[in-house]
Write a protein that holds these residues in place. Structure first.
Motif, PDB file in Angstrom:
ATOM      1  N   GLN A 108      85.204  -9.547  18.098  1.00 37.03           N
ATOM      2  CA  GLN A 108      85.603  -9.226  19.434  1.00 37.03           C
ATOM      3  C   GLN A 108      84.681  -7.968  20.555  1.00 37.03           C
ATOM      4  OE1 GLN A 108      89.681  -9.488  19.994  1.00 37.03           O
ATOM      5  NE2 GLN A 108      89.777 -11.791  19.673  1.00 37.03           N
ATOM      6  N   ASP A 109      85.470  -7.172  21.004  1.00 42.79           N
ATOM      7  CA  ASP A 109      85.383  -5.991  21.266  1.00 42.79           C
ATOM      8  C   ASP A 109      84.999  -5.069  19.408  1.00 42.79           C
ATOM      9  OD1 ASP A 109      84.503  -3.577  22.188  1.00 42.79           O
ATOM     10  OD2 ASP A 109      86.291  -3.088  23.038  1.00 42.79           O
ATOM     11  N   ALA A 110      83.788  -4.810  19.446  1.00 43.28           N
ATOM     12  CA  ALA A 110      82.450  -3.619  18.627  1.00 43.28           C
ATOM     13  C   ALA A 110      83.457  -2.627  18.838  1.00 43.28           C
ATOM     14  CB  ALA A 110      81.122  -3.733  18.490  1.00 43.28           C
ATOM     15  N   ALA A 111      83.576  -2.169  19.893  1.00 41.65           N
ATOM     16  CA  ALA A 111      83.786  -0.523  19.359  1.00 41.65           C
ATOM     17  C   ALA A 111      85.135  -0.121  19.110  1.00 41.65           C
ATOM     18  CB  ALA A 111      83.875  -0.035  21.122  1.00 41.65           C
ATOM     19  N   LYS A 112      86.105  -1.287  18.770  1.00 36.17           N
ATOM     20  CA  LYS A 112      87.768  -1.036  18.534  1.00 36.17           C
ATOM     21  C   LYS A 112      87.209  -2.036  16.804  1.00 36.17           C
ATOM     22  CE  LYS A 112      89.685  -0.883  22.375  1.00 36.17           C
ATOM     23  NZ  LYS A 112      91.062  -2.578  23.420  1.00 36.17           N
ATOM     24  N   SER A 113      86.889  -2.851  16.771  1.00 35.03           N
ATOM     25  CA  SER A 113      86.357  -3.959  15.153  1.00 35.03           C
ATOM     26  C   SER A 113      85.441  -3.034  14.186  1.00 35.03           C
ATOM     27  CB  SER A 113      86.059  -5.195  15.588  1.00 35.03           C
ATOM     28  OG  SER A 113      84.808  -5.615  16.164  1.00 35.03           O
ATOM     29  N   MET A 114      84.635  -2.250  14.876  1.00 36.27           N
ATOM     30  CA  MET A 114      84.277  -2.005  14.151  1.00 36.27           C
ATOM     31  C   MET A 114      83.812  -1.064  13.304  1.00 36.27           C
ATOM     32  SD  MET A 114      81.592  -4.298  12.653  1.00 36.27           S
ATOM     33  CE  MET A 114      83.240  -5.746  12.669  1.00 36.27           C
ATOM     34  N   LYS A 115      84.644   0.458  14.103  1.00 36.20           N
ATOM     35  CA  LYS A 115      84.750   1.213  14.104  1.00 36.20           C
ATOM     36  C   LYS A 115      85.318   1.516  12.560  1.00 36.20           C
ATOM     37  CE  LYS A 115      86.908   4.931  16.145  1.00 36.20           C
ATOM     38  NZ  LYS A 115      87.330   6.244  17.894  1.00 36.20           N
ATOM     39  N   GLY A 116      83.823   2.775  12.094  1.00 35.24           N
ATOM     40  CA  GLY A 116      84.981   2.768  10.721  1.00 35.24           C
ATOM     41  C   GLY A 116      84.230   2.141   9.785  1.00 35.24           C
ATOM     42  N   VAL A 117      83.300   0.952  10.095  1.00 35.43           N
ATOM     43  CA  VAL A 117      83.564  -0.191   8.906  1.00 35.43           C
ATOM     44  C   VAL A 117      81.713   0.422   8.186  1.00 35.43           C
ATOM     45  CG1 VAL A 117      82.232  -2.279   9.057  1.00 35.43           C
ATOM     46  CG2 VAL A 117      84.524  -1.683  10.258  1.00 35.43           C
ATOM     47  N   ALA A 118      80.765   1.192   9.525  1.00 36.76           N
ATOM     48  CA  ALA A 118      79.462   1.226   8.627  1.00 36.76           C
ATOM     49  C   ALA A 118      79.496   1.929   7.923  1.00 36.76           C
ATOM     50  CB  ALA A 118      78.445   1.465   9.937  1.00 36.76           C
ATOM     51  N   VAL A 119      80.579   3.065   7.796  1.00 38.51           N
ATOM     52  CA  VAL A 119      80.228   4.353   7.022  1.00 38.51           C
ATOM     53  C   VAL A 119      80.893   3.877   5.622  1.00 38.51           C
ATOM     54  CG1 VAL A 119      80.303   6.225   8.567  1.00 38.51           C
ATOM     55  CG2 VAL A 119      82.407   4.997   8.387  1.00 38.51           C
ATOM     56  N   SER A 120      81.400   2.527   5.386  1.00 36.36           N
ATOM     57  CA  SER A 120      81.701   2.418   4.011  1.00 36.36           C
ATOM     58  C   SER A 120      80.534   1.482   3.307  1.00 36.36           C
ATOM     59  CB  SER A 120      83.652   1.813   4.184  1.00 36.36           C
ATOM     60  OG  SER A 120      83.119   0.809   4.800  1.00 36.36           O
ATOM     61  N   TYR A 121      79.784   1.300   3.759  1.00 36.40           N
ATOM     62  CA  TYR A 121      78.784   0.571   3.336  1.00 36.40           C
ATOM     63  C   TYR A 121      77.685   1.233   2.991  1.00 36.40           C
ATOM     64  CZ  TYR A 121      80.484  -4.193   4.795  1.00 36.40           C
ATOM     65  OH  TYR A 121      81.304  -5.141   4.985  1.00 36.40           O
ATOM     66  N   PRO A 122      77.477   1.130   1.704  1.00 33.94           N
ATOM     67  CA  PRO A 122      77.250  -0.682   0.932  1.00 33.94           C
ATOM     68  C   PRO A 122      78.738  -1.180  -0.123  1.00 33.94           C
ATOM     69  CG  PRO A 122      75.465   0.657   0.510  1.00 33.94           C
ATOM     70  CD  PRO A 122      75.782   0.653   1.236  1.00 33.94           C
ATOM     71  N   LYS A 123      78.936  -1.754  -0.235  1.00 32.44           N
ATOM     72  CA  LYS A 123      80.438  -1.912  -1.304  1.00 32.44           C
ATOM     73  C   LYS A 123      80.110  -3.210  -1.800  1.00 32.44           C
ATOM     74  CE  LYS A 123      83.226  -2.041   2.507  1.00 32.44           C
ATOM     75  NZ  LYS A 123      84.522  -2.263   3.230  1.00 32.44           N
ATOM     76  N   PHE A 124      81.039  -3.255  -2.402  1.00 31.48           N
ATOM     77  CA  PHE A 124      80.679  -5.132  -3.111  1.00 31.48           C
ATOM     78  C   PHE A 124      80.875  -5.927  -2.506  1.00 31.48           C
ATOM     79  CE2 PHE A 124      82.574  -7.931  -5.988  1.00 31.48           C
ATOM     80  CZ  PHE A 124      82.086  -7.853  -7.527  1.00 31.48           C
ATOM     81  N   GLU A 125      80.475  -6.579  -2.176  1.00 27.63           N
ATOM     82  CA  GLU A 125      80.673  -8.392  -1.734  1.00 27.63           C
ATOM     83  C   GLU A 125      81.716  -8.915  -3.194  1.00 27.63           C
ATOM     84  OE1 GLU A 125      82.245 -10.699   0.636  1.00 27.63           O
ATOM     85  OE2 GLU A 125      81.343  -9.562   1.307  1.00 27.63           O
TER      86      GLU A 125
END
Length: 288
Positions: A108-125
């Motif tokens: 949905q709205d990236a401004a809400k759902s993606m906030k704070g996501v990128a700063v935690s990557y890379p991560k184990f998948e």
């Protein structure tokens, strides 16, 4: 890493240049002379934070940029990286694949759902059994949830989506985790960072840890922080990924580069991000 242009400049000679520059660091008269001669780092050397930085303070590549480049990054109307963000915003809502979905269908709205996501990557998948960065995560979403093909690395759609996702975390601190299942990959990235490579026999650490703030050739050495990526690089005259920068570094020390998106570069990305933990994300940045 620096571009060492002359084929006659060996690794030993390059390090001698770095050493001589480092020896001048505390000499105010020489700093003043460099300022008079148009030294691009004169304003930085005059900053009282310089010595603190040389003692280990974390600083973004923004600090090393010229005032003109900083102004370009600061103004969203002038920042050419914002064009990639706009491309990504369009891709976000584009329906592709057999599932008939877009990124927005799930998130949905990236401004809400993606906030704070990128700063935690890379991560184990877990689904990969290894690290994933934002580009990997986007392609994993496409293949698993949209039933769409992966986007080619460095393609306009993938760069755009990466920039758009990263942009939602602009101003937030980098916060990657290197324990748990990510630990062995972090160690591999660290090993890469300290390994000398190429005909120049230079490691990442020699430029970005031991000699930041110095000049070599036409290059100004920064700490090599990744908090601004993806970035619009003036040298490229285009927008590009962190792995493109890693590739360029390898080429500049005359080492065989790894493919963009490779495990080697993704592991290195985690180590470099960890070095900058706490720095604020600037994506999309402008760099020289």
């Amino acid at each position: 890493m620096p571009r060492l242009r002359s084929p006659l400049l060996t690794a030993a000679a390059a390090l001698a240049v770095l050493g001589s520059l480092a020896a001048c660091d505390g000499d105010k008269s020489k700093s003043a002379a460099m300022a008079d001669s148009g030294d691009p780092l004169a304003q930085y050397r005059a900053n009282p934070k310089y010595k603190a930085f040389m003692a280990g303070e974390k600083m973004s590549g923004y600090v090393f940029a010229s005032p003109e480049t900083q102004a370009m990054q600061d103004d969203d109307f002038e920042n050419p990286g914002m064009l990639a963000v706009q491309d990504g915003e369009e891709e976000w809502s584009k329906v592709e694949g057999a599932a008939g979905k877009s990124c927005a269908s799930c998130h949905q709205d990236a401004a809400k759902s993606m906030k704070g996501v990128a700063v935690s990557y890379p991560k184990f998948e877990p689904k990969r059994g290894k690290l994933a960065n934002i580009e990997h995560r986007i392609n994993l979403c496409r293949t698993e949830h949209m039933k769409a093909p992966e986007l080619k690395w460095e393609s306009k759609p993938l760069l755009g989506l990466t920039a758009y996702v990263e942009h939602q975390s602009r101003g937030l601190p980098i916060s990657v985790k290197v324990d748990g299942p990510a630990a062995p990959f972090f160690e591999e990235g660290k090993k890469f960072y300290y390994t000398r490579r190429g005909q120049m026999d230079i490691a990442c650490a020699q430029c970005h840890e031991q000699n930041p703030g110095m000049n070599i050739g036409v290059e100004n050495l920064s700490q090599g922080q990744s908090n601004g990526y993806p970035t619009y690089r003036l040298k490229w005259q285009s927008f590009g990924s962190l792995h493109r920068r890693f590739e360029g570094c390898n080429q500049e020390v005359r080492a065989e580069p790894y493919p963009r998106g490779s495990d080697e570069y993704t592991n290195l990305e985690l180590y470099v991000a960890w070095r900058g933990n706490g720095l604020k994300s600037e994506a999309p940045s402008v760099r020289r």
